[in-house]
Design a protein around this motif. Structure first.
Motif, PDB file in Angstrom:
ATOM      1  N   ILE A   1      -5.528  -4.558   0.094  1.00 14.66           N
ATOM      2  CA  ILE A   1      -4.871  -3.294  -0.647  1.00 14.66           C
ATOM      3  C   ILE A   1      -5.694  -3.209  -1.786  1.00 14.66           C
ATOM      4  N   LYS A   2      -6.393  -1.875  -2.052  1.00  5.31           N
ATOM      5  CA  LYS A   2      -7.230  -1.582  -3.356  1.00  5.31           C
ATOM      6  C   LYS A   2      -6.022  -1.520  -4.517  1.00  5.31           C
TER       7      LYS A   2
ATOM      8  N   SER B   1       0.607  -1.157   0.038  1.00  2.96           N
ATOM      9  CA  SER B   1       0.027   0.012   0.087  1.00  2.96           C
ATOM     10  C   SER B   1       1.028   1.285  -0.060  1.00  2.96           C
ATOM     11  N   GLU B   2       0.287   2.150  -0.329  1.00  5.03           N
ATOM     12  CA  GLU B   2       1.057   3.752  -0.598  1.00  5.03           C
ATOM     13  C   GLU B   2       1.370   4.196   0.967  1.00  5.03           C
ATOM     14  N   GLY B   3       2.723   4.605   1.129  1.00  5.78           N
ATOM     15  CA  GLY B   3       2.952   4.869   2.456  1.00  5.78           C
ATOM     16  C   GLY B   3       3.415   3.708   3.205  1.00  5.78           C
TER      17      GLY B   3
ATOM     18  N   ALA C   1      11.580  -6.478   6.251  1.00  8.39           N
ATOM     19  CA  ALA C   1      10.274  -6.576   7.049  1.00  8.39           C
ATOM     20  C   ALA C   1       9.271  -5.457   6.412  1.00  8.39           C
ATOM     21  N   VAL C   2       8.141  -5.643   6.500  1.00  2.59           N
ATOM     22  CA  VAL C   2       7.144  -4.615   5.667  1.00  2.59           C
ATOM     23  C   VAL C   2       6.430  -4.107   6.747  1.00  2.59           C
ATOM     24  N   ILE C   3       5.887  -2.611   6.946  1.00  2.00           N
ATOM     25  CA  ILE C   3       5.145  -2.099   7.873  1.00  2.00           C
ATOM     26  C   ILE C   3       4.210  -1.517   6.835  1.00  2.00           C
ATOM     27  N   PRO C   4       2.833  -1.760   6.909  1.00  2.00           N
ATOM     28  CA  PRO C   4       1.998  -1.342   5.964  1.00  2.00           C
ATOM     29  C   PRO C   4       1.744   0.106   6.643  1.00  2.00           C
ATOM     30  N   GLY C   5       1.339   0.896   5.307  1.00  2.00           N
ATOM     31  CA  GLY C   5       1.355   2.563   5.531  1.00  2.00           C
ATOM     32  C   GLY C   5       0.295   2.857   6.723  1.00  2.00           C
ATOM     33  N   VAL C   6      -0.673   2.218   6.880  1.00  2.00           N
ATOM     34  CA  VAL C   6      -1.659   2.561   8.130  1.00  2.00           C
ATOM     35  C   VAL C   6      -1.036   2.487   9.417  1.00  2.00           C
ATOM     36  N   LEU C   7       0.012   1.866   9.572  1.00  2.00           N
ATOM     37  CA  LEU C   7       0.532   1.590  10.865  1.00  2.00           C
ATOM     38  C   LEU C   7       1.814   2.293  11.032  1.00  2.00           C
ATOM     39  N   VAL C   8       2.421   2.778   9.986  1.00  2.00           N
ATOM     40  CA  VAL C   8       3.666   3.898  10.012  1.00  2.00           C
ATOM     41  C   VAL C   8       3.571   5.137  10.920  1.00  2.00           C
TER      42      VAL C   8
END
Length: 162
Positions: free
Chosen positions: A91-92, A50-52, A106-113
């Motif tokens: 993710i849309k 996802s973006e971000g 490791a990946v951190i989704p944008g909503v959690l950043v």
């Protein structure tokens, strides 16, 4: 891999790399744990984020520890739930960003950043990069001056006649 859909006659799997916490339903999240990938800086796995979203390099993951990263992610999820933030289940298509990633990152989704803190994540990455550079400089072969060939050595010993 996890089965994402089907077609009459056989199963279809996605080509996207797997992460440890995929089961949370937030898209790729946590450490990239795909058996097809190599570690390090290979960026040999496809993923759509996802973006971000934020990617922690492998050295940052190693320095911080995967249990600490997973705890940080869980605490961020708990805060979003507490704040009644709508966590996307997928993710849309319009928001997907294709990337190449390596096993061990490791990946951190944008909503959690925002809940974790961008500066904190950047500092973790920078510490990882510093460790990588230090390790690479220690592993770099030491270059020594080439010894003169026997012919060059002999020519250096001959005194010009005046």
């Amino acid at each position: 891999g996890q089965i994402k859909g089907y077609r009459e006659g056989d199963l279809v799997e996605t080509d996207q790399a797997e992460t440890q916490l995929d089961g949370l339903g937030l898209g790729p999240i946590g450490m990239v744990d795909d058996p097809d990938g190599t570690t390090g800086v290979a960026d040999d796995l496809d993923m759509e984020l996802s973006e971000g979203s934020f990617v922690l390099n492998e050295d940052a993951v190693e320095q911080t520890g995967i249990s600490s990263i997973n705890k940080m992610i869980k605490e961020a999820i708990d805060l979003t739930i507490e704040d009644k933030v709508d966590l996307p289940k997928e993710i849309k298509s319009a928001e997907k960003v294709p990337i190449r990633i390596s096993k061990g990152e490791a990946v951190i989704p944008g909503v959690l950043v925002d809940y974790i803190g961008l500066k904190k994540l950047e500092n973790m990455n920078n510490r990882g990069l510093k460790v990588r550079k230090q390790r690479e400089s220690e592993e770099a072969p030491v270059q020594t001056a080439a010894a003169p060939s026997p012919q060059e050595d002999l020519l250096a010993q001959i005194q010009p006649v005046a």
